[in-house]
Design a protein around this motif. Structure first.
Motif, mmCIF file in Angstrom:
data_model
loop_
_atom_site.group_PDB
_atom_site.id
_atom_site.type_symbol
_atom_site.label_atom_id
_atom_site.label_comp_id
_atom_site.label_asym_id
_atom_site.label_seq_id
_atom_site.Cartn_x
_atom_site.Cartn_y
_atom_site.Cartn_z
ATOM 1 N N ASP A 590 -20.853 2.282 -28.511
ATOM 2 C CA ASP A 590 -20.477 3.278 -28.883
ATOM 3 C C ASP A 590 -21.129 4.353 -28.271
ATOM 4 O O ASP A 590 -22.703 4.462 -28.382
ATOM 5 C CB ASP A 590 -20.626 3.391 -30.576
ATOM 6 N N ILE A 591 -20.784 5.775 -27.971
ATOM 7 C CA ILE A 591 -21.174 6.887 -27.071
ATOM 8 C C ILE A 591 -21.288 8.377 -27.978
ATOM 9 O O ILE A 591 -19.607 8.621 -28.241
ATOM 10 C CB ILE A 591 -20.429 6.999 -25.860
ATOM 11 N N ASP A 592 -22.782 8.399 -28.775
ATOM 12 C CA ASP A 592 -22.754 10.088 -29.504
ATOM 13 C C ASP A 592 -23.140 11.025 -28.230
ATOM 14 O O ASP A 592 -23.830 10.497 -28.336
ATOM 15 C CB ASP A 592 -23.514 8.939 -30.909
ATOM 16 N N ALA A 593 -22.670 11.631 -27.392
ATOM 17 C CA ALA A 593 -22.962 12.606 -26.089
ATOM 18 C C ALA A 593 -22.263 13.315 -26.652
ATOM 19 O O ALA A 593 -21.052 13.764 -26.789
ATOM 20 C CB ALA A 593 -23.159 11.588 -25.153
ATOM 21 N N PRO A 594 -23.049 14.506 -26.477
ATOM 22 C CA PRO A 594 -21.870 16.183 -26.055
ATOM 23 C C PRO A 594 -21.652 15.606 -24.943
ATOM 24 O O PRO A 594 -21.226 15.312 -24.048
ATOM 25 C CB PRO A 594 -23.064 17.000 -25.695
ATOM 26 N N ARG A 595 -19.880 17.336 -25.597
ATOM 27 C CA ARG A 595 -18.570 17.159 -24.447
ATOM 28 C C ARG A 595 -19.643 17.914 -22.903
ATOM 29 O O ARG A 595 -20.132 18.117 -22.976
ATOM 30 C CB ARG A 595 -17.791 17.505 -24.838
ATOM 31 N N GLN A 596 -18.948 17.247 -22.113
ATOM 32 C CA GLN A 596 -19.340 17.518 -20.550
ATOM 33 C C GLN A 596 -17.790 18.137 -19.981
ATOM 34 O O GLN A 596 -17.081 18.153 -20.125
ATOM 35 C CB GLN A 596 -19.477 15.936 -20.523
ATOM 36 N N ARG A 597 -18.059 18.995 -18.929
ATOM 37 C CA ARG A 597 -17.445 19.743 -17.493
ATOM 38 C C ARG A 597 -16.859 18.436 -17.264
ATOM 39 O O ARG A 597 -17.321 17.229 -16.807
ATOM 40 C CB ARG A 597 -18.808 20.057 -17.162
ATOM 41 N N THR A 598 -15.931 18.850 -16.389
ATOM 42 C CA THR A 598 -14.849 17.980 -15.452
ATOM 43 C C THR A 598 -15.180 17.722 -14.071
ATOM 44 O O THR A 598 -15.554 18.735 -13.754
ATOM 45 C CB THR A 598 -13.309 18.165 -15.844
ATOM 46 N N ARG A 599 -15.507 16.626 -14.058
ATOM 47 C CA ARG A 599 -15.774 17.009 -12.206
ATOM 48 C C ARG A 599 -14.614 16.536 -11.616
ATOM 49 O O ARG A 599 -14.175 15.413 -12.061
ATOM 50 C CB ARG A 599 -16.768 15.847 -12.086
ATOM 51 N N MET A 600 -14.643 16.813 -10.379
ATOM 52 C CA MET A 600 -14.006 16.779 -9.528
ATOM 53 C C MET A 600 -13.963 15.749 -8.407
ATOM 54 O O MET A 600 -14.536 15.562 -7.992
ATOM 55 C CB MET A 600 -12.743 18.339 -8.677
ATOM 56 N N VAL A 601 -12.967 14.166 -8.582
ATOM 57 C CA VAL A 601 -13.592 13.707 -7.421
ATOM 58 C C VAL A 601 -12.758 12.807 -6.292
ATOM 59 O O VAL A 601 -11.231 12.760 -7.470
ATOM 60 C CB VAL A 601 -14.736 12.165 -8.221
ATOM 61 N N ASP A 602 -12.564 11.966 -5.598
ATOM 62 C CA ASP A 602 -11.713 11.364 -4.971
ATOM 63 C C ASP A 602 -10.884 10.091 -6.268
ATOM 64 O O ASP A 602 -12.135 8.913 -6.277
ATOM 65 C CB ASP A 602 -11.864 11.005 -4.011
ATOM 66 N N LYS A 603 -9.958 9.645 -5.979
ATOM 67 C CA LYS A 603 -9.895 8.179 -6.727
ATOM 68 C C LYS A 603 -9.997 7.291 -5.906
ATOM 69 O O LYS A 603 -8.740 7.201 -5.154
ATOM 70 C CB LYS A 603 -7.951 8.351 -7.238
ATOM 71 N N THR A 604 -10.851 6.745 -5.301
ATOM 72 C CA THR A 604 -10.709 6.250 -4.040
ATOM 73 C C THR A 604 -9.943 4.669 -4.528
ATOM 74 O O THR A 604 -10.385 4.617 -5.736
ATOM 75 C CB THR A 604 -12.054 5.735 -3.537
ATOM 76 N N PRO A 605 -10.525 3.656 -3.912
ATOM 77 C CA PRO A 605 -9.561 1.969 -4.325
ATOM 78 C C PRO A 605 -11.065 1.170 -4.231
ATOM 79 O O PRO A 605 -12.539 1.719 -3.760
ATOM 80 C CB PRO A 605 -8.883 2.117 -2.752
ATOM 81 N N PRO A 606 -10.908 0.106 -4.864
ATOM 82 C CA PRO A 606 -12.067 -0.688 -5.093
ATOM 83 C C PRO A 606 -12.710 -0.828 -3.763
ATOM 84 O O PRO A 606 -12.077 -0.810 -2.725
ATOM 85 C CB PRO A 606 -11.566 -1.718 -5.917
#
Length: 812
Positions: A590-606
């Motif tokens: 259970d995470i109780d944390a403030p809202r965050q901005r979206t970060r643009m990242v590459d969807k790299t494979p495992p």
């Protein structure tokens, strides 16, 4: 602190709900204030209007957006309370203590305390001794700062009593004697000057503030105290065992008893992320805790703490009693030219030592400095086991974190464990019959990144060509669970809208979905056995139909990972559901944390290391037998031995003893079931940790088990605390039964404040409200229902040492 987490936004509603009037307090001051984006904080000229009316809902919602707002209680007729504000540091205060009556509600300030009483037309008065303020009678026109608000010196106001004002109505408080002011005058007379006597004859009119700006910037002295508190949180082991007598270690911190509130339960959590008194429902700083534990004033408590904590300061700090340290601005500049005000928290944080050495087979874990930390949460607020996840667990966790639009490191670790559990389950068995399936529920606000860890579970298994281990997105009935196990006797189920599914499954009349939960509970306990379907009549089954006996599943294994929002999740938790056993088998992150901005990242494979581990671990069974025969549901799989070394027993015995103690402690609340599977879950996780660290061994060492114990204790105790505060209280019959149990046991309850009334078998209103862990409105509805049903009787206890309402049974 953000506006969403201000004292006012967290607590004002509860005061107003009880009929108390409150006003916003400018941060770091004692002044009612008004905040605007244009001018910041300014004094409030109109706060006295709340002597005559309660704040409207629109005003409350507006105030909640004001940054770091404290909360001030407006005393007097409207709120129905008066307060005695007593300071210690002047002649005559010992004599005053003898005439101040008992109050069930007290809060502590920097130099004394405030006690609350029921209003009876008192006027606000102030009393001095030798020119120093020793007592204030706060009534109409006066306000007092309430717990969670920060004092100008940096301490946090907190309750000294087990009862909190926002949990009781004014009518439950005792009255002051009608001649109380005269008693104070008589006691102080020997210590007063003529000016003191002249001053106290004045009846103080409602105070109005100026509309000028309020300086809320952090001062050098306050900055020092902030740094001291921050350093103390990063060095708990340096001071907690020496200064907090009843503290005991738990997870990544400590737990102690709020003896200053006459508590008997260990309800104060001390962790790197902060200190919280769950009974009083307020946060504390390390200085606050030392003040409470030893009854010290602010300055003395800071001195005691400073003597044990390492800080980055070029010169020693010299304290004066109960005052800020004598410190010059130049002293706060270190050799790099960074002042204490500017110094980032990271400079005070100790380096974390890893429990495991990285394995050359697994690969290198990405440096944590390159990974994002959630906005509003410092590194010290994230459990240490997240950044120290060993071997492959750390590699997968960091991969999920690095590809996330929003940082959720704890959820990334949970997803990593779920991946490894799925790959290992139904193949590896300990000498004690343990397997690796686990259930995870990720709880966070909507759109805050909980979907990404779920997607990564699917992505990693697909990359390793293990899509045969992925099931659907939930089950609609017990038959659906069994059918899926027939197709895939080992699989992971990924549920995105778990809260809605949970409500659906627990709704009355929905026997199919409810049966699916029961079936999951059964599967969890059948990893080392056979799951058989119910027996039905075969009279109408055709010749070509499959006999029931052929639908058995040997060693069924399901790992579950689901996500939901707090409101949906806790809104669906009734007492009945908690007792059913499913929740106790889950690990709830259970995470109780403030809202965050979206970060643009590459969807790299495992990474290759992740894929290689999954493939090699899954195919390891080929060394021991026929792989094809091991994948069928009706055939027992070939088991790979996984051994616990003997040293693990040195951890398991005290671990189980502590769990038994905690279960006994929470049995009366019906929450002991939430710890019923903690032991087993830790054993399962320790197998995963060992395999991720040393893939070639298949041996659980003590270090693996310790990591698993720390992990499971952290989240299971967090769940216990959350459920006790947040679960839905909609099962009236269960609640009335619980209330009746407390009333029956009233004579055995230990509480010095209510000793006489409890001995006669009556349960005081405030004690009942606290035991039931309910807010006033639903509690009063429950009481009305119980009275209407002829189960309990309400009366007054004036003649028995308690001025409020008491409850007894109609038919004891």
């Amino acid at each position: 602190m953000t506006s969403a987490r201000s004292a006012l936004s967290q607590r004002a509603y509860f005061y107003i709900e009880q009929g108390y009037s409150v006003v916003p307090i400018a941060p770091g001051t004692k002044r009612p204030g008004v905040w605007t984006k244009e001018h910041g904080w300014r004094g409030s000229q109109g706060w006295v209007r709340y002597n005559d009316r309660l704040p409207s809902l629109i005003e409350q919602q507006h105030w909640e957006t004001w940054p770091d707002a404290g909360i001030g209680l407006v005393c007097g007729k409207l709120s129905g309370v008066v307060a005695i504000d007593r300071d210690y540091d002047a002649p005559g205060t010992d004599a005053l203590e003898k005439i101040i009556p008992y109050s069930p509600v007290k809060k502590r300030g920097a130099k004394g305390y405030t006690a609350f009483f029921r209003y009876r037309n008192e006027n606000s008065r102030s009393f001095n001794s030798n020119g120093m303020r020793v007592l204030d009678l706060l009534s109409d026109g006066r306000q007092t700062l309430m717990p969670d608000t920060v004092h100008p010196d940096g301490m946090t106001y907190r309750y000294l009593t087990e009862d909190c004002l926002e949990e009781m109505k004014a009518e439950d408080l005792p009255y002051l004697p009608e001649n109380f002011a005269e008693q104070v005058i008589a006691v102080l007379a020997p210590y007063q000057t003529d000016d003191d006597r002249k001053f106290q004859r004045t009846t103080h009119k409602p105070h109005t503030d100026t509309a000028g700006s309020i300086a809320t910037d952090i001062t050098y002295s306050t900055a020092y105290f902030h740094d001291l508190n921050r350093a103390a949180l990063a060095q708990l082991h340096a001071w907690v065992p020496k200064l907090i007598a009843m503290a005991r270690e738990e997870r990544d911190g400590y737990r102690t008893i709020a003896t200053w509130r006459n508590c008997e339960r260990a309800n104060v959590g001390i962790h790197e992320s902060g200190i919280f008194d769950f009974g009083g429902n307020y946060g504390m700083t390390p200085i606050d805790l030392v003040m409470a534990e030893h009854g010290l004033p602010f300055g003395r408590a800071a001195e005691q703490l400073r003597a044990l904590v390492d800080m980055d300061e070029p010169e020693p700090i010299i304290f004066t009693n109960q005052r800020a340290p004598r410190i010059q601005a130049a002293q706060l500049v270190d050799e790099k030219g960074v002042t204490a005000v500017e110094k980032p928290a990271g400079l005070l944080r100790n380096t974390i030592t890893r429990m495991h050495e990285p394995s050359a087979v697994i690969g290198t874990v990405e440096p944590l400095a390159t990974l994002q930390t959630p906005i509003g949460r410092t590194t010290s607020q994230i459990p240490s086991f997240v950044d120290t996840a060993p071997g492959l667990l750390g590699v997968i966790t960091n991969y999920i974190r690095a590809t996330a639009h929003k940082a959720q490191p704890e959820m990334a670790l949970a997803a990593a464990i779920a991946i490894c559990a799925t790959v290992m389950q139904r193949r590896f068995r300990s000498q004690y019959g343990n397997y690796t399936p686990l259930f995870f529920v990720l709880v966070a606000r909507s759109t805050e990144g909980k979907e990404h860890p779920l997607a990564c579970v699917d992505r990693v298994l697909q990359a390793a060509n293990l899509s045969n281990l992925i099931a659907g997105s939930g089950y609609t009935s017990p038959g659906a669970v069994h059918s899926e196990l027939m197709r895939k006797p080992s699989h992971v189920v990924i549920i995105d809208e778990f809260g809605k599914w949970l409500k659906f499954a627990t709704a009355r009349g929905n026997s199919y979905a409810e049966g699916a939960l029961d079936k999951l509970v059964e599967v969890y306990g059948r990893n080392d056995g056979v799951l058989r379907p119910p027996a039905y009549s075969t009279m109408t089954i055709g010749k070509g139909s499959l006999p029931v006996g052929d639908r058995s599943v040997h060693n069924p294994a399901i790992t579950l990972i689901a996500a939901t929002t707090p409101n949906t999740f806790y809104g669906g938790l009734s007492d009945t559901f908690v007792q059913d056993g499913f929740l106790g088998r889950c690990t709830v992150v259970d995470i109780d944390a403030p809202r965050q901005r979206t970060r643009m990242v590459d969807k790299t494979p495992p990474t290759d290391a992740i894929v290689k581990w999954c493939i090699e671990t899954n195919s390891e069974v080929e060394k021991f037998g026929n792989l094809a025969g091991a994948t069928s549901a009706d055939t027992p799989p070939v088991m790979i031995p996984f051994m616990f070394e003997e040293e693990c027993q040195l951890l398991l015995v005290p671990f189980e003893d502590e769990l038994n103690r905690l279960k006994d402690q929470h049995e009366a609340d019906g929450l002991d079931v939430l710890l019923g599977r903690t032991y087993e879950k830790a054993l399962r996780l320790s197998m995963i940790v060992a395999k991720c660290t040393r893939p070639e061994e298949n041996i659980v060492r003590a270090v693996d088990l310790q990591y698993a114990i720390d992990y499971m204790l952290h989240y299971d105790l967090q769940l216990l605390e959350s459920v006790s505060r947040k679960r839905a209280r909609n099962d009236t019959d269960v609640q009335i039964k619980k209330l009746v149990g407390y009333i029956k046991n009233a004579k055995n309850l230990k509480d010095k404040k209510f000793l006489k009334i409890l001995a006669k078998g009556y349960l005081p209103h405030t004690k009942a409200l606290n035991l039931m862990s309910m807010t006033s409105k639903p509690f009063e509805e429950l009481i009305r229902t119980a009275i209407e049903m002829g189960i309990i009787v309400m009366s007054r206890g004036d003649a028995d040492g308690y001025a409020g309402k008491v409850y007894s049974l109609v038919d004891p």
